[in-house]
Design a protein around this motif. Structure first.
Motif, mmCIF file in Angstrom:
data_model
loop_
_atom_site.group_PDB
_atom_site.id
_atom_site.type_symbol
_atom_site.label_atom_id
_atom_site.label_comp_id
_atom_site.label_asym_id
_atom_site.label_seq_id
_atom_site.Cartn_x
_atom_site.Cartn_y
_atom_site.Cartn_z
ATOM 1 N N SER A 108 62.339 43.360 22.037
ATOM 2 C CA SER A 108 63.264 44.547 22.346
ATOM 3 C C SER A 108 62.733 45.896 22.113
ATOM 4 C CB SER A 108 64.799 44.024 21.878
ATOM 5 O OG SER A 108 64.543 44.046 20.464
ATOM 6 N N THR A 109 61.946 46.034 20.897
ATOM 7 C CA THR A 109 61.529 47.235 20.541
ATOM 8 C C THR A 109 60.095 47.825 21.179
ATOM 9 O OG1 THR A 109 60.046 46.275 18.741
ATOM 10 C CG2 THR A 109 62.397 46.909 18.299
ATOM 11 N N GLY A 110 59.846 46.802 22.245
ATOM 12 C CA GLY A 110 58.514 47.290 23.044
ATOM 13 C C GLY A 110 57.248 46.807 22.793
ATOM 14 N N SER A 111 57.347 45.689 21.616
ATOM 15 C CA SER A 111 56.126 44.907 21.324
ATOM 16 C C SER A 111 56.113 43.656 21.913
ATOM 17 C CB SER A 111 56.180 44.707 19.704
ATOM 18 O OG SER A 111 54.912 43.879 19.231
ATOM 19 N N LEU A 112 55.323 43.566 22.985
ATOM 20 C CA LEU A 112 55.148 42.199 23.887
ATOM 21 C C LEU A 112 53.848 41.495 23.635
ATOM 22 C CD1 LEU A 112 56.321 44.076 27.161
ATOM 23 C CD2 LEU A 112 57.636 42.598 25.705
ATOM 24 N N SER A 113 53.076 41.819 22.637
ATOM 25 C CA SER A 113 51.953 41.169 22.350
ATOM 26 C C SER A 113 52.352 40.113 21.364
ATOM 27 C CB SER A 113 50.750 42.047 21.782
ATOM 28 O OG SER A 113 51.464 42.746 20.519
ATOM 29 N N HIS A 114 53.298 40.049 20.663
ATOM 30 C CA HIS A 114 53.528 38.787 19.798
ATOM 31 C C HIS A 114 53.855 37.627 20.579
ATOM 32 C CE1 HIS A 114 55.313 36.788 16.183
ATOM 33 N NE2 HIS A 114 56.282 36.538 16.777
ATOM 34 N N ARG A 115 53.411 36.437 19.861
ATOM 35 C CA ARG A 115 53.638 35.024 20.380
ATOM 36 C C ARG A 115 54.385 34.292 19.699
ATOM 37 N NH1 ARG A 115 52.998 38.082 23.992
ATOM 38 N NH2 ARG A 115 51.887 38.180 25.723
ATOM 39 N N ILE A 116 55.289 33.148 19.744
ATOM 40 C CA ILE A 116 55.569 32.247 18.781
ATOM 41 C C ILE A 116 54.611 31.247 18.632
ATOM 42 C CG2 ILE A 116 57.779 30.666 18.500
ATOM 43 C CD1 ILE A 116 59.219 32.381 20.509
ATOM 44 N N ARG A 117 54.242 30.689 19.629
ATOM 45 C CA ARG A 117 53.267 29.514 19.343
ATOM 46 C C ARG A 117 53.876 28.536 18.277
ATOM 47 N NH1 ARG A 117 49.587 34.259 19.432
ATOM 48 N NH2 ARG A 117 48.476 34.193 21.282
#
Length: 403
Positions: A108-117
């Motif tokens: 929601s802050t614009g960081s789309l590179s994070h993954r849960i894995r």
């Protein structure tokens, strides 16, 4: 809309675990009462000597007085144990959801590179985490594509505006300059800017899929596009051969016509300087209909062909033609195809040129509505002679479509 704060899921699960444990304890005590204490006499009984049982039987009141405090202590222990154990178990069970919530908060802050894995075996939480990772990957790719598209669009729109400003500055500083020449150049630059704006609007409309679907026939659309662009082909000395069968599908008549127009115009413009050829065919398969547009031209590398559907990508020397377009032709074709649930394939021809294949979901021919059969046969009479012949070059006498 603001909502009143409520209990957290972890607290609700904790209370549920504790309540369930208390209920189980109460049922156990009830079972002790039903199957044991109710058969204890409420008065003392004396047993005569000489029998196998000696002594005095306990009375119910004494047992209850001794049993009740211990039962209450057990219930209190179960309550504390249920609350503590439930809190720990709920936290452990909800830990994967916490990771998903953290990833959603970052997104929601614009960081789309994070993954849960999420590690571990495949269960409901793992499926949720994997689905969320897939969604993040698609969003990241989509946002990157949109940003790249916006940057390219801004660059393309800035160019005609800068040229217009330069022309106006020249006309203002040089009053002796031929005004007609400046007006003609401004007209050409503004026409290109208008074409680019209209292409961007069309691309946005196709992306949003905000169009009415109806039954259409690709063979009629191919014929209409061919007849419209025939003067351009004659001007450039390009022959057009149109062959095919009825190809019924469902979609937007206007968008599919724009798709076909873009393909045919590209095939005409990006062709041999003289004596080039364009082949347009339609066919129907078991579950799909196919529109194929081929042309002669320079040999293209497969690496270049794979990039032609990207916005503002142009092939060899496309910027130097008088009909170079705005670099959105095949991008619009790709978007319209995907909006109709189809696939687009670009293949370089060994002899030069390119083959573009659009495959869309088919419907049965008898379900096509709103098409006048008499008009259909009248408009396609010129195609009947070549409809069942191979449209490839040198394969048969399929003539160029004439008006």
């Amino acid at each position: 809309m603001d909502r009143a704060p409520g209990l957290s899921v972890r607290l609700k699960l904790t209370l549920s675990y504790a309540a369930f444990l208390m209920l189980a304890g109460a049922l156990l005590l009830a079972a002790v009462w039903v199957f044991l204490l109710r058969y204890v006499p409420d008065r003392a009984l004396l047993v005569a000597s000489g029998t196998s049982d000696n002594g005095v039987f306990p009375i119910r009141s004494n047992l209850l007085r001794v049993f009740a405090p211990r039962a209450a202590a057990v219930m209190a222990f179960l309550l504390v144990f249920g609350l503590a154990g439930g809190w720990l178990l709920a936290g452990r069970m909800l830990a994967p959801l916490t990771r998903v919530a953290d990833a959603a908060r970052l997104a929601s802050t614009g960081s789309l590179s994070h993954r849960i894995r999420l590690p571990g075996r495949q269960d409901e939480f793992r499926e949720l985490a994997d689905a969320f990772d897939t969604m993040l990957a698609r969003l990241e790719a989509h946002v990157a594509e949109q940003r790249r598209f916006a940057a390219n669009a801004s660059h393309e729109l800035r160019t005609p505006l800068a040229i217009s400003k330069a022309l106006l500055d020249v006309a203002r500083t040089d009053p002796d300059r031929d005004a007609r020449e400046v007006i003609d150049r401004l007209h050409a630059v503004n026409a290109r800017a208008i074409d680019l704006t209209e292409a961007l609007l069309l691309l946005s409309r196709a992306n949003q899929r905000s169009f009415t679907r109806e039954d259409v026939d690709l063979s009629l659309i191919a014929e209409e596009a061919t007849e419209t662009l025939l003067p351009l082909a004659e001007k450039r000395g390009i022959g057009i051969e149109t062959c095919g069968d009825v190809a019924p599908t469902v979609g937007s008549q206007a968008l599919l016509l724009q798709l076909t127009m873009n393909l045919v115009q590209n095939a005409i413009v990006h062709n041999l300087p003289d004596q080039g050829t364009v082949w347009i065919t339609t066919s129907a398969r078991a579950r799909t209909v196919v529109l194929t547009v081929e042309n002669t031209g320079e040999k293209l590398a497969p690496q270049l062909v794979s990039t032609l559907t990207e916005p503002f990508q142009r092939g060899t020397e496309r910027m130097h033609t008088d009909h170079a377009g705005v670099g959105l032709g095949l991008a619009i074709v790709k978007t319209i195809t995907e909006a109709h649930g189809g696939t687009l394939t670009l293949t370089p021809r060994p002899a030069g040129g390119i083959r573009v294949t659009v495959e869309l979901p088919a419907i049965t021919a008898h379900t096509i509505s709103g098409l006048d059969e008499e008009a259909r046969h009248g408009r396609t009479a010129r195609l009947r002679a070549c409809r069942h012949q191979d449209p490839l070059p040198g394969s048969g006498p399929c003539p160029a479509l004439l008006p």
